[in-house]
Design a protein around this motif. Structure first.
Motif, mmCIF file in Angstrom:
data_model
loop_
_atom_site.group_PDB
_atom_site.id
_atom_site.type_symbol
_atom_site.label_atom_id
_atom_site.label_comp_id
_atom_site.label_asym_id
_atom_site.label_seq_id
_atom_site.Cartn_x
_atom_site.Cartn_y
_atom_site.Cartn_z
ATOM 1 N N ARG A 7 -34.644 112.561 25.710
ATOM 2 C CA ARG A 7 -33.448 112.910 26.468
ATOM 3 C C ARG A 7 -32.234 112.220 25.878
ATOM 4 O O ARG A 7 -32.316 111.165 25.280
ATOM 5 C CB ARG A 7 -33.607 112.464 27.917
ATOM 6 C CG ARG A 7 -34.706 113.232 28.628
ATOM 7 C CD ARG A 7 -34.854 112.798 30.040
ATOM 8 N NE ARG A 7 -33.608 113.012 30.749
ATOM 9 C CZ ARG A 7 -33.408 112.667 32.003
ATOM 10 N NH1 ARG A 7 -34.368 112.114 32.684
ATOM 11 N NH2 ARG A 7 -32.256 112.880 32.596
ATOM 12 N N THR A 8 -31.100 112.845 26.087
ATOM 13 C CA THR A 8 -29.857 112.229 25.660
ATOM 14 C C THR A 8 -29.061 111.851 26.903
ATOM 15 O O THR A 8 -29.271 112.404 27.970
ATOM 16 C CB THR A 8 -29.032 113.183 24.784
ATOM 17 O OG1 THR A 8 -28.752 114.363 25.528
ATOM 18 C CG2 THR A 8 -29.777 113.530 23.509
ATOM 19 N N GLY A 9 -28.182 110.931 26.773
ATOM 20 C CA GLY A 9 -27.369 110.479 27.893
ATOM 21 C C GLY A 9 -26.999 109.033 27.705
ATOM 22 O O GLY A 9 -27.277 108.419 26.676
ATOM 23 N N THR A 10 -26.373 108.493 28.723
ATOM 24 C CA THR A 10 -25.959 107.104 28.675
ATOM 25 C C THR A 10 -27.193 106.202 28.691
ATOM 26 O O THR A 10 -28.004 106.274 29.617
ATOM 27 C CB THR A 10 -25.061 106.779 29.884
ATOM 28 O OG1 THR A 10 -23.961 107.687 29.891
ATOM 29 C CG2 THR A 10 -24.562 105.349 29.815
ATOM 30 N N VAL A 24 -32.540 106.267 29.913
ATOM 31 C CA VAL A 24 -31.236 106.924 29.956
ATOM 32 C C VAL A 24 -30.855 107.185 31.406
ATOM 33 O O VAL A 24 -31.716 107.346 32.272
ATOM 34 C CB VAL A 24 -31.196 108.239 29.141
ATOM 35 C CG1 VAL A 24 -31.364 107.980 27.668
ATOM 36 C CG2 VAL A 24 -32.220 109.223 29.624
ATOM 37 N N GLU A 25 -29.558 107.207 31.642
ATOM 38 C CA GLU A 25 -29.031 107.451 32.978
ATOM 39 C C GLU A 25 -29.634 108.736 33.550
ATOM 40 O O GLU A 25 -29.748 109.744 32.854
ATOM 41 C CB GLU A 25 -27.513 107.572 32.890
ATOM 42 C CG GLU A 25 -26.823 107.642 34.219
ATOM 43 C CD GLU A 25 -25.319 107.650 34.031
ATOM 44 O OE1 GLU A 25 -24.763 108.744 33.814
ATOM 45 O OE2 GLU A 25 -24.738 106.558 34.086
#
Length: 94
Positions: A7-10, A24-25
């Protein structure tokens, strides 16, 4: 070897039993643990290992302690950067 997060994200980091774990957030604590290959994190009174069972907060198999609050359901609690997580054991003492 630590699996790569898909996953991508903060990014965020929680500490589980003193070990930093990245996530990740938006992930639940269970999601963070599962993404790192951890399938169990609690010991039942019988000695059986427990992790996610229902995944929707109905059962009590995924309980852990978060920021000194016991009995938090890992499957519904979103991970927050800096969370201090400890596993729980309800194993009967002999």
């Amino acid at each position: 070897m630590t699996p790569k997060l898909l996953r991508t994200g903060t990014p965020l980091t929680i500490t589980v039993d003193g070990v930093p774990v990245e996530g990740v957030e938006g992930q639940t604590i269970a999601g963070v643990l599962l993404s790192h290959g951890r399938q169990t994190w609690r010991t039942a009174p019988s000695g059986a290992r427990r992790g996610v069972f229902c995944g929707i907060g109905v059962c009590f198999d995924c309980l852990l302690t978060v920021n000194e609050s016991p009995d938090v359901r890992a499957c519904v609690r979103r991970a927050r950067d800096g969370d201090q997580v400890t596993t729980q054991s309800r194993r009967a003492e002999s």
